[in-house]
Design a protein around this motif. Structure first.
Motif, mmCIF file in Angstrom:
data_model
loop_
_atom_site.group_PDB
_atom_site.id
_atom_site.type_symbol
_atom_site.label_atom_id
_atom_site.label_comp_id
_atom_site.label_asym_id
_atom_site.label_seq_id
_atom_site.Cartn_x
_atom_site.Cartn_y
_atom_site.Cartn_z
ATOM 1 N N SER A 1 0.866 -1.189 0.000
ATOM 2 C CA SER A 1 0.000 0.000 0.000
ATOM 3 C C SER A 1 0.888 1.219 0.000
ATOM 4 C CB SER A 1 -0.840 0.076 1.280
ATOM 5 O OG SER A 1 -1.847 -0.868 1.262
ATOM 6 N N LEU A 2 0.481 2.203 -0.774
ATOM 7 C CA LEU A 2 1.255 3.453 -0.804
ATOM 8 C C LEU A 2 0.335 4.638 -0.540
ATOM 9 C CD1 LEU A 2 3.728 3.797 -3.809
ATOM 10 C CD2 LEU A 2 4.226 3.037 -1.485
ATOM 11 N N HIS B 1 2.003 7.744 -5.624
ATOM 12 C CA HIS B 1 1.699 6.803 -6.704
ATOM 13 C C HIS B 1 2.362 7.270 -8.005
ATOM 14 C CE1 HIS B 1 -2.325 5.182 -4.830
ATOM 15 N NE2 HIS B 1 -1.278 4.899 -4.107
ATOM 16 N N GLY B 2 2.510 6.305 -8.913
ATOM 17 C CA GLY B 2 2.918 6.654 -10.272
ATOM 18 C C GLY B 2 4.412 6.826 -10.491
ATOM 19 N N GLY C 1 6.588 4.060 -9.546
ATOM 20 C CA GLY C 1 7.198 2.730 -9.479
ATOM 21 C C GLY C 1 7.716 2.358 -8.095
ATOM 22 N N TYR C 2 7.386 3.137 -7.080
ATOM 23 C CA TYR C 2 7.901 2.823 -5.734
ATOM 24 C C TYR C 2 7.308 1.514 -5.191
ATOM 25 C CZ TYR C 2 9.553 7.684 -5.602
ATOM 26 O OH TYR C 2 10.175 8.873 -5.871
ATOM 27 N N THR D 1 6.180 -1.009 -6.908
ATOM 28 C CA THR D 1 6.786 -2.113 -7.667
ATOM 29 C C THR D 1 8.175 -2.430 -7.110
ATOM 30 O OG1 THR D 1 5.593 -1.375 -9.632
ATOM 31 C CG2 THR D 1 7.445 -2.870 -9.989
ATOM 32 N N GLU E 1 -3.074 -11.131 -4.268
ATOM 33 C CA GLU E 1 -4.505 -11.146 -4.576
ATOM 34 C C GLU E 1 -5.046 -9.729 -4.580
ATOM 35 O OE1 GLU E 1 -5.450 -15.427 -2.387
ATOM 36 O OE2 GLU E 1 -6.240 -13.582 -1.489
ATOM 37 N N ASN F 1 -9.329 -3.198 -8.829
ATOM 38 C CA ASN F 1 -8.125 -2.514 -8.347
ATOM 39 C C ASN F 1 -7.041 -2.622 -9.431
ATOM 40 O OD1 ASN F 1 -6.127 -1.331 -6.851
ATOM 41 N ND2 ASN F 1 -6.368 -2.663 -5.069
ATOM 42 N N SER G 1 -3.289 -2.301 -8.810
ATOM 43 C CA SER G 1 -2.699 -3.417 -8.066
ATOM 44 C C SER G 1 -2.363 -4.580 -9.001
ATOM 45 C CB SER G 1 -3.655 -3.870 -6.957
ATOM 46 O OG SER G 1 -3.050 -4.885 -6.207
ATOM 47 N N ARG H 1 -1.979 -4.450 -12.223
ATOM 48 C CA ARG H 1 -0.948 -4.022 -13.190
ATOM 49 C C ARG H 1 0.444 -4.151 -12.558
ATOM 50 N NH1 ARG H 1 -1.844 -0.624 -17.599
ATOM 51 N NH2 ARG H 1 -0.154 0.751 -16.984
ATOM 52 N N LEU H 2 0.511 -3.828 -11.278
ATOM 53 C CA LEU H 2 1.782 -3.971 -10.551
ATOM 54 C C LEU H 2 2.220 -5.442 -10.529
ATOM 55 C CD1 LEU H 2 2.446 -2.323 -7.083
ATOM 56 C CD2 LEU H 2 3.327 -4.555 -7.676
ATOM 57 N N ARG I 1 3.630 -6.297 -13.721
ATOM 58 C CA ARG I 1 4.981 -5.731 -13.892
ATOM 59 C C ARG I 1 6.030 -6.608 -13.207
ATOM 60 N NH1 ARG I 1 2.712 -0.706 -13.528
ATOM 61 N NH2 ARG I 1 2.866 -0.667 -11.274
HETATM 62 C C1 LIG Z 1 -1.569 -0.731 -5.549
HETATM 63 C C2 LIG Z 1 -0.744 0.549 -5.501
HETATM 64 C C3 LIG Z 1 0.409 0.392 -4.525
HETATM 65 C C4 LIG Z 1 -0.189 0.801 -6.909
HETATM 66 O O1 LIG Z 1 0.394 2.094 -6.944
HETATM 67 P P1 LIG Z 1 1.161 2.585 -8.257
HETATM 68 O O2 LIG Z 1 1.618 3.949 -8.011
HETATM 69 O O3 LIG Z 1 0.321 2.303 -9.454
HETATM 70 O O4 LIG Z 1 2.385 1.550 -8.312
HETATM 71 P P2 LIG Z 1 3.921 1.905 -8.444
HETATM 72 O O5 LIG Z 1 4.375 2.702 -7.295
HETATM 73 O O6 LIG Z 1 4.616 0.639 -8.687
HETATM 74 O O7 LIG Z 1 3.955 2.829 -9.736
HETATM 75 C C5 LIG Z 1 3.610 2.295 -10.982
HETATM 76 C C6 LIG Z 1 3.184 3.395 -11.905
HETATM 77 O O8 LIG Z 1 4.246 4.332 -11.997
HETATM 78 C C7 LIG Z 1 4.775 4.340 -13.331
HETATM 79 N N1 LIG Z 1 6.224 4.437 -13.177
HETATM 80 C C8 LIG Z 1 6.910 5.592 -13.241
HETATM 81 N N2 LIG Z 1 8.212 5.336 -12.997
HETATM 82 C C9 LIG Z 1 8.335 4.008 -12.809
HETATM 83 C C10 LIG Z 1 9.432 3.163 -12.526
HETATM 84 N N3 LIG Z 1 10.674 3.652 -12.375
HETATM 85 N N4 LIG Z 1 9.210 1.837 -12.364
HETATM 86 C C11 LIG Z 1 7.969 1.328 -12.499
HETATM 87 N N5 LIG Z 1 6.892 2.097 -12.761
HETATM 88 C C12 LIG Z 1 7.071 3.424 -12.918
HETATM 89 C C13 LIG Z 1 4.262 3.069 -13.977
HETATM 90 O O9 LIG Z 1 4.143 3.202 -15.364
HETATM 91 C C14 LIG Z 1 2.916 2.923 -13.306
HETATM 92 O O10 LIG Z 1 1.975 3.783 -13.855
HETATM 93 P P3 LIG Z 1 0.813 3.231 -14.817
HETATM 94 O O11 LIG Z 1 0.067 2.177 -14.047
HETATM 95 O O12 LIG Z 1 0.016 4.444 -15.092
HETATM 96 O O13 LIG Z 1 1.503 2.656 -15.993
HETATM 97 C C15 LIG Z 1 -1.615 1.770 -5.097
HETATM 98 O O14 LIG Z 1 -2.661 1.911 -6.021
HETATM 99 C C16 LIG Z 1 -2.190 1.647 -3.691
HETATM 100 O O15 LIG Z 1 -1.489 1.807 -2.701
HETATM 101 N N6 LIG Z 1 -3.494 1.381 -3.592
HETATM 102 C C17 LIG Z 1 -4.180 1.337 -2.311
HETATM 103 C C18 LIG Z 1 -3.822 0.089 -1.527
HETATM 104 C C19 LIG Z 1 -4.073 -1.153 -2.337
HETATM 105 O O16 LIG Z 1 -5.118 -1.281 -2.981
HETATM 106 N N7 LIG Z 1 -3.101 -2.067 -2.301
HETATM 107 C C20 LIG Z 1 -3.176 -3.313 -3.042
HETATM 108 C C21 LIG Z 1 -3.850 -4.350 -2.271
HETATM 109 S S1 LIG Z 1 -4.241 -5.774 -3.243
#
Ligand SMILES: CC(C)(COP(=O)(O)OP(=O)(O)OC[C@H]1O[C@@H](n2cnc3c(N)ncnc32)[C@H](O)[C@@H]1OP(=O)(O)O)[C@@H](O)C(=O)NCCC(=O)NCCS
Length: 186
Positions: A101-102, A107-108, A110-111, A113, A135, A140, A143, A145-146, A149
């Motif tokens: 969770s972030l 977001h956005g 890649g942290y 990931t 899961e 979501n 999630s 997509r991560l 990746r």
């Molecule tokens: C799930 C969650 C962590 C994903 O956050 P996120 O910011 O999309 O994931 P990341 O930090 O890996 O960032 C990936 C995004 O950054 C971009 N990005 C930029 N620089 C990047 C890099 N160096 N490496 C990877 N991705 C990068 C990617 O393209 C991606 O964007 P896109 O989906 O638009 O293509 C977030 O939505 C969250 O915390 N949600 C609430 C809690 C939750 O639902 N957790 C999951 C439980 S199942």
């Protein structure tokens, strides 16, 4: 598994939570949007403090059933921006699960990931796991997509398996096998 903290990734430090992380933890744990697709609800600062007291103890994996919950610290921002989790589901079958969770402010980039990739490394290389799953609710999208990746495969789409927040909920199960992880490393 022996862990030396902080665990470094390219841009992040992963380490056990501390009670002094309350402000940063509250900043995202209190947000309804963060909990839209997670079990549980956003909580008050007092409840966050109680949850944090529990998380602080989740700093090692010594037996199955335990969960390692690490604070994701971004040195550039000087704060904790989220959490990354590795659960040890089964010792005999060498199964694990990751979660993350972030704070939406981060977001956005890649942290998540980057942090989740390190949890896979800890699971496969540190704990010797054979299979790690993740899961999420199919809605979501960030999630799963991560997970993709990370090279995880979608193994299942369970339909309406439970009542989730007042309505029928679906579930995606993604997984990665040890051999798939090793092949990707090579
Ligand atoms: C799930 C969650 C962590 C994903 O956050 P996120 O910011 O999309 O994931 P990341 O930090 O890996 O960032 C990936 C995004 O950054 C971009 N990005 C930029 N620089 C990047 C890099 N160096 N490496 C990877 N991705 C990068 C990617 O393209 C991606 O964007 P896109 O989906 O638009 O293509 C977030 O939505 C969250 O915390 N949600 C609430 C809690 C939750 O639902 N957790 C999951 C439980 S199942």
């Amino acid at each position: 598994m022996r862990l030396d903290y902080p665990i470094m990734t390219g841009r992040l430090l992963l380490r056990p939570f501390q009670t002094s992380d309350l402000d940063d933890f509250y900043a995202y744990r209190s947000r309804p949007d963060v909990f839209r697709y997670l079990y549980g609800e956003s909580v008050s600062r007092e409840e966050c403090a109680e949850l944090l007291d529990e998380l602080v103890k989740d700093n090692e994996l010594t037996s199955e059933g335990q969960r390692l919950a690490l604070a994701v610290h971004l040195p550039e921002a000087g704060r904790v921006i989220g959490s990354a989790v590795l659960k040890w589901r089964s010792e005999s079958d060498r199964q694990g699960e990751i979660g993350y969770s972030l704070n939406p402010e981060f977001h956005g980039h890649g942290y998540a990931t980057e942090a989740a990739r390190k949890m896979l490394e800890l699971g496969f290389e540190g704990l010797g796991l054979h299979r790690i799953v993740a899961e999420c609710d199919p809605r979501n999208v960030p999630s799963w997509r991560l997970m993709e990746r990370l090279g995880m495969r979608r193994e299942a789409h369970f339909r309406e398996l439970e009542i989730f927040k007042g309505e029928w909920g679906d579930l995606f199960v993604y997984a990665l096998l040890e051999e798939e992880y090793e092949r990707a490393q090579a």
